[in-house]
Write an enzyme that holds these catalytic residues in place. Structure first.
Site, PDB file in Angstrom:
ATOM      1  N   GLY A 200      36.835  -4.397  -8.825  1.00 36.26           N
ATOM      2  CA  GLY A 200      36.032  -4.523  -7.605  1.00 36.26           C
ATOM      3  C   GLY A 200      36.358  -3.331  -6.740  1.00 36.26           C
ATOM      4  O   GLY A 200      37.462  -3.220  -6.224  1.00 36.26           O
ATOM      5  N   HIS A 201      35.440  -2.402  -6.642  1.00 38.29           N
ATOM      6  CA  HIS A 201      35.702  -1.125  -5.967  1.00 38.29           C
ATOM      7  C   HIS A 201      34.812  -0.988  -4.732  1.00 38.29           C
ATOM      8  O   HIS A 201      33.593  -1.051  -4.846  1.00 38.29           O
ATOM      9  CB  HIS A 201      35.431   0.041  -6.932  1.00 38.29           C
ATOM     10  CG  HIS A 201      36.369   0.058  -8.104  1.00 38.29           C
ATOM     11  ND1 HIS A 201      36.173   0.837  -9.214  1.00 38.29           N
ATOM     12  CD2 HIS A 201      37.536  -0.611  -8.325  1.00 38.29           C
ATOM     13  CE1 HIS A 201      37.182   0.652 -10.063  1.00 38.29           C
ATOM     14  NE2 HIS A 201      38.004  -0.228  -9.552  1.00 38.29           N
TER      15      HIS A 201
ATOM     16  N   ASP B 113      43.457  -2.524  -6.674  1.00 34.64           N
ATOM     17  CA  ASP B 113      42.990  -2.625  -5.289  1.00 34.64           C
ATOM     18  C   ASP B 113      43.728  -1.687  -4.331  1.00 34.64           C
ATOM     19  O   ASP B 113      43.888  -1.990  -3.139  1.00 34.64           O
ATOM     20  CB  ASP B 113      43.110  -4.069  -4.765  1.00 34.64           C
ATOM     21  CG  ASP B 113      42.341  -5.048  -5.633  1.00 34.64           C
ATOM     22  OD1 ASP B 113      41.301  -4.650  -6.178  1.00 34.64           O
ATOM     23  OD2 ASP B 113      42.785  -6.201  -5.759  1.00 34.64           O
TER      24      ASP B 113
ATOM     25  N   LYS C 237      41.330   2.885  -4.749  1.00 36.03           N
ATOM     26  CA  LYS C 237      40.923   3.946  -5.692  1.00 36.03           C
ATOM     27  C   LYS C 237      39.504   4.415  -5.429  1.00 36.03           C
ATOM     28  O   LYS C 237      39.217   5.611  -5.472  1.00 36.03           O
ATOM     29  CB  LYS C 237      40.975   3.424  -7.142  1.00 36.03           C
ATOM     30  CG  LYS C 237      42.337   3.038  -7.627  1.00 36.03           C
ATOM     31  CD  LYS C 237      42.274   2.442  -9.011  1.00 36.03           C
ATOM     32  CE  LYS C 237      41.597   1.099  -9.095  1.00 36.03           C
ATOM     33  NZ  LYS C 237      42.308  -0.001  -8.424  1.00 36.03           N
TER      34      LYS C 237
ATOM     35  N   GLN D 191      41.743  -1.105 -12.153  1.00 36.64           N
ATOM     36  CA  GLN D 191      43.044  -1.816 -12.155  1.00 36.64           C
ATOM     37  C   GLN D 191      44.190  -0.869 -11.764  1.00 36.64           C
ATOM     38  O   GLN D 191      43.949   0.036 -10.987  1.00 36.64           O
ATOM     39  CB  GLN D 191      43.293  -2.473 -13.526  1.00 36.64           C
ATOM     40  CG  GLN D 191      42.426  -3.696 -13.805  1.00 36.64           C
ATOM     41  CD  GLN D 191      41.037  -3.367 -14.300  1.00 36.64           C
ATOM     42  OE1 GLN D 191      40.879  -2.616 -15.241  1.00 36.64           O
ATOM     43  NE2 GLN D 191      40.007  -3.925 -13.686  1.00 36.64           N
TER      44      GLN D 191
HETATM   45  P1  GDP Z   1      40.103  -0.417  -5.429  1.00 35.43           P
HETATM   46  O1  GDP Z   1      39.848  -1.552  -6.338  1.00 35.43           O
HETATM   47  O2  GDP Z   1      41.391   0.269  -5.723  1.00 35.43           O
HETATM   48  O3  GDP Z   1      38.971   0.543  -5.346  1.00 35.43           O
HETATM   49  O4  GDP Z   1      40.284  -1.033  -3.974  1.00 35.43           O
HETATM   50  P2  GDP Z   1      39.398  -2.216  -3.308  1.00 35.43           P
HETATM   51  O5  GDP Z   1      38.067  -1.690  -2.956  1.00 35.43           O
HETATM   52  O6  GDP Z   1      39.453  -3.431  -4.153  1.00 35.43           O
HETATM   53  O7  GDP Z   1      40.276  -2.550  -2.013  1.00 35.43           O
HETATM   54  C1  GDP Z   1      40.597  -1.601  -1.062  1.00 35.43           C
HETATM   55  C2  GDP Z   1      40.064  -2.065   0.288  1.00 35.43           C
HETATM   56  O8  GDP Z   1      40.701  -1.315   1.321  1.00 35.43           O
HETATM   57  C3  GDP Z   1      38.583  -1.821   0.487  1.00 35.43           C
HETATM   58  O9  GDP Z   1      38.071  -2.848   1.295  1.00 35.43           O
HETATM   59  C4  GDP Z   1      38.518  -0.479   1.208  1.00 35.43           C
HETATM   60  O10 GDP Z   1      37.347  -0.320   1.993  1.00 35.43           O
HETATM   61  C5  GDP Z   1      39.744  -0.572   2.086  1.00 35.43           C
HETATM   62  N1  GDP Z   1      40.415   0.697   2.382  1.00 35.43           N
HETATM   63  C6  GDP Z   1      40.571   1.785   1.601  1.00 35.43           C
HETATM   64  N2  GDP Z   1      41.347   2.703   2.190  1.00 35.43           N
HETATM   65  C7  GDP Z   1      41.706   2.185   3.391  1.00 35.43           C
HETATM   66  C8  GDP Z   1      42.545   2.639   4.465  1.00 35.43           C
HETATM   67  O11 GDP Z   1      43.152   3.717   4.427  1.00 35.43           O
HETATM   68  N3  GDP Z   1      42.709   1.812   5.531  1.00 35.43           N
HETATM   69  C9  GDP Z   1      42.086   0.600   5.593  1.00 35.43           C
HETATM   70  N4  GDP Z   1      42.298  -0.151   6.688  1.00 35.43           N
HETATM   71  N5  GDP Z   1      41.291   0.144   4.617  1.00 35.43           N
HETATM   72  C10 GDP Z   1      41.112   0.910   3.512  1.00 35.43           C
HETATM   73  P1  IMO Z   2      40.460  -3.021  -9.394  1.00 38.57           P
HETATM   74  O1  IMO Z   2      39.826  -2.006 -10.311  1.00 38.57           O
HETATM   75  C1  IMO Z   2      43.318  -6.248  -8.890  1.00 38.57           C
HETATM   76  C2  IMO Z   2      44.076  -8.780 -12.376  1.00 38.57           C
HETATM   77  C3  IMO Z   2      43.651 -10.232 -12.308  1.00 38.57           C
HETATM   78  C4  IMO Z   2      44.725 -10.857 -13.176  1.00 38.57           C
HETATM   79  C5  IMO Z   2      44.929  -9.826 -14.272  1.00 38.57           C
HETATM   80  C6  IMO Z   2      44.150 -10.100 -15.550  1.00 38.57           C
HETATM   81  O2  IMO Z   2      39.562  -3.532  -8.332  1.00 38.57           O
HETATM   82  O3  IMO Z   2      41.757  -2.528  -8.891  1.00 38.57           O
HETATM   83  P2  IMO Z   2      41.569  -9.876 -16.183  1.00 38.57           P
HETATM   84  O4  IMO Z   2      40.357 -10.514 -15.582  1.00 38.57           O
HETATM   85  O5  IMO Z   2      41.549  -8.395 -16.155  1.00 38.57           O
HETATM   86  O6  IMO Z   2      41.884 -10.410 -17.549  1.00 38.57           O
HETATM   87  O7  IMO Z   2      42.800 -10.364 -15.229  1.00 38.57           O
HETATM   88  O8  IMO Z   2      44.501  -8.585 -13.720  1.00 38.57           O
HETATM   89  N1  IMO Z   2      43.005  -7.795 -12.111  1.00 38.57           N
HETATM   90  C7  IMO Z   2      42.912  -7.083 -10.984  1.00 38.57           C
HETATM   91  N2  IMO Z   2      43.652  -7.132  -9.847  1.00 38.57           N
HETATM   92  N3  IMO Z   2      42.331  -5.337  -9.009  1.00 38.57           N
HETATM   93  C8  IMO Z   2      41.598  -5.264 -10.141  1.00 38.57           C
HETATM   94  O9  IMO Z   2      40.700  -4.284 -10.357  1.00 38.57           O
HETATM   95  C9  IMO Z   2      41.853  -6.191 -11.179  1.00 38.57           C
HETATM   96  N4  IMO Z   2      41.311  -6.409 -12.406  1.00 38.57           N
HETATM   97  C10 IMO Z   2      42.044  -7.384 -12.964  1.00 38.57           C
HETATM   98  O10 IMO Z   2      43.686 -10.710 -10.986  1.00 38.57           O
HETATM   99  O11 IMO Z   2      45.929 -10.941 -12.443  1.00 38.57           O
HETATM  100 MG    MG Z   3      39.559  -3.619  -6.287  1.00 40.65          MG
END
Ligand code: GDP
Ligand code: IMO
Ligand code: MG
Length: 429
Positions: free
Chosen positions: A40-41, A13, A16, A227
């Site tokens: 979850g992206h 999270d 990416k 991840q």
């Molecule tokens: P990922 O799994 O690494 O792709 O990240 P997620 O999508 O799960 O979580 C990142 C969250 O931060 C999302 O809601 C993005 O829209 C938000 N986000 C990304 N870059 C920035 C930033 O520079 N500032 C803020 N405030 N939000 C951001």
């Molecule tokens: P993105 O790609 C954050 C965490 C789960 C748990 C551990 C194992 O959005 O960054 P699993 O279901 O993979 O067996 O769970 O890994 N986890 C993540 N945490 N971002 C993710 O993906 C994750 N995918 C798995 O919360 O701690």
């Molecule tokens: Mg994510």
């Protein structure tokens, strides 16, 4: 652009998907190389918020090939739901049919994998991992036990039948005798697999060898990780990890092109650190500062909706991530979250509470993490809105001091700074 891999450098999270989306613009070929729908992206584009789990976010562009590699595990029901949602949001069905390619070698998450993930977690009680319950662990377990089903199996009825006769009795014995939960009849599974075949038919890429050969020769490739390094099965906070290899090395294996196809590895870090699920977290803030980061950063899981735990940037973890993650450049996200912070802290070492030893080396045995406390350097905040700043020079001096210290400590350039979720809230240094 060089062939680049995007690696989550903390606990997932990190943002990416935002970075992948930006770089995808300059690439021709995007490969998702590991993980499953546990990811979850989020991409914010044209005032819309898109959520991806399995599909490479490059699908938002009309002319990029998006390949789901052999290292990914695919839960068909989640794939279908994701496709439906994206089509609902305006991504054209024809774009999927033209651009989305799935490796026939990818393993399938079966309904019993979901059941097993659930029961394993409840059996662990308070020691649970806190998985996303998407069947990830059990699917990879079967893959490595050589009892998995791959997408290609759906397209060879005779072989599939034979395989099921081997796998299913074994699986049912485990479901029934070990766990005492629902078993599956062959008819039930065959009917599911028939549905899956129909679902995947438009996307399975049987000519993947030619496709990848051509990409390697003629295309700019972006490898999309899910991840993060600290969730890596080998290098993460084992056993509180996922079951795949998000590190740059995983891209060579899961993408099917080997490590020499990769020329740059961008590690994505948040300006702080978050974690969903269980497991130790040395710089975790359980006070109102942690809550403030959580609120301003809107730190909720995309896949499970859980609150993300928050803490200060952990330099020890980051240095480790740069090493084992194979990171050559950094993208730092969410710097704007600190806009109203008078003070910001950065952990430069851990102190062992029992021995007094101070270390910058990451302790790999997580059961020892409880012995360590973080040592911090404190920085003055900039107390100003940076969300509209478009160049490095215009950033407040205090922000630059923080960034320079991170660069100096990690020995890697911060090449991209993100100051908000939108595409244009990005500074390329
Ligand atoms: P990922 O799994 O690494 O792709 O990240 P997620 O999508 O799960 O979580 C990142 C969250 O931060 C999302 O809601 C993005 O829209 C938000 N986000 C990304 N870059 C920035 C930033 O520079 N500032 C803020 N405030 N939000 C951001
Ligand atoms: P993105 O790609 C954050 C965490 C789960 C748990 C551990 C194992 O959005 O960054 P699993 O279901 O993979 O067996 O769970 O890994 N986890 C993540 N945490 N971002 C993710 O993906 C994750 N995918 C798995 O919360 O701690
Ligand atoms: Mg994510």
């Amino acid at each position: 652009m060089k062939n680049t891999v995007i690696v989550g450098a903390q606990f997932g999270d990190e943002g990416k998907a935002k970075i992948t989306d930006l770089l995808a613009k300059k690439a021709d070929f995007i490969i998702r190389y590991q993980g499953g729908c546990n990811a979850g992206h989020t991409v914010v584009a044209d005032d819309k918020k898109y959520k991806f789990h399995l599909v490479p976010s490059g699908i938002l562009y009309e002319n990029k090939t998006c390949f789901i590699g052999a290292g990914v595990v695919i839960y068909p029901e989640a794939f279908k739901a994701e496709l439906d949602e994206l089509i609902n949001q305006g991504v054209k069905k024809e774009t999927f049919e033209k651009n989305l390619k799935i490796s026939p070698l990818a393993n399938i998450t079966m309904p019993y994998h979901i059941d097993l993930d659930g029961i394993n977690e409840s059996n662990l009680g308070k020691n649970k991992i806190g998985t996303t319950k998407k069947g990830i662990g059990p699917t990879y377990t079967d893959k490595y036990a050589r009892t998995g089903l791959r997408i290609e199996d759906l397209f060879n009825e005779e072989a599939l039948n034979k395989k099921l006769d081997l796998i299913l009795p074994l699986k049912n014995k485990i479901l029934d005798k070990v766990y005492g939960i629902k078993t599956y009849s062959k008819e039930e599974i065959l009917s599911k697999l028939k549905e899956y075949k129909e679902l995947f038919s438009p996307y399975v890429c049987f000519n993947w060898q030619e496709l990848l050969r051509d990409a390697k020769k003629n295309k700019t490739i972006l490898f999309e990780g899910a991840q993060g390094v600290l969730l890596d099965i080998d290098y993460g906070t084992y056993p509180y990890v996922t079951s795949s290899n998000p590190i740059a090395g995983g891209a060579g294996v899961g993408g099917g092109m080997g490590p020499m196809a990769i020329e740059e590895a961008i590690g994505v870090f948040k300006a702080y650190i978050t974690r969903v699920g269980e497991g130790p977290f040395i710089t975790e803030l359980t006070d109102e500062t942690g809550e403030k980061i959580q609120n301003i950063g809107a730190e909720f899981g995309v896949t499970t909706g859980r609150k993300r735990r928050c803490g200060w940037f952990d330099g020890v973890i980051a240095k480790y991530s740069v090493l084992v993650g194979g990171i050559s450049k950094i993208a730092l996200t969410k710097l704007d979250v600190f806009d109203t912070f008078e003070e910001i802290k950065f952990c430069y070492a851990y102190k062992n509470k029992k021995t007094g030893e101070i270390t910058e080396l990451y302790p790999t045995n997580v059961y020892e993490h409880y012995d360590y406390e973080p040592l911090y350097e404190t920085f003055k905040g900039w107390m100003t809105d940076i969300t509209q700043i478009k160049s490095y020079d215009k950033l407040p001096e205090n922000a630059k001091i923080y960034l320079k210290r991170l660069e100096e400590y990690l020995g890697v350039e911060i090449a991209i700074i993100s100051t908000g979720p939108d595409r244009d809230q990005t500074i390329f240094k």
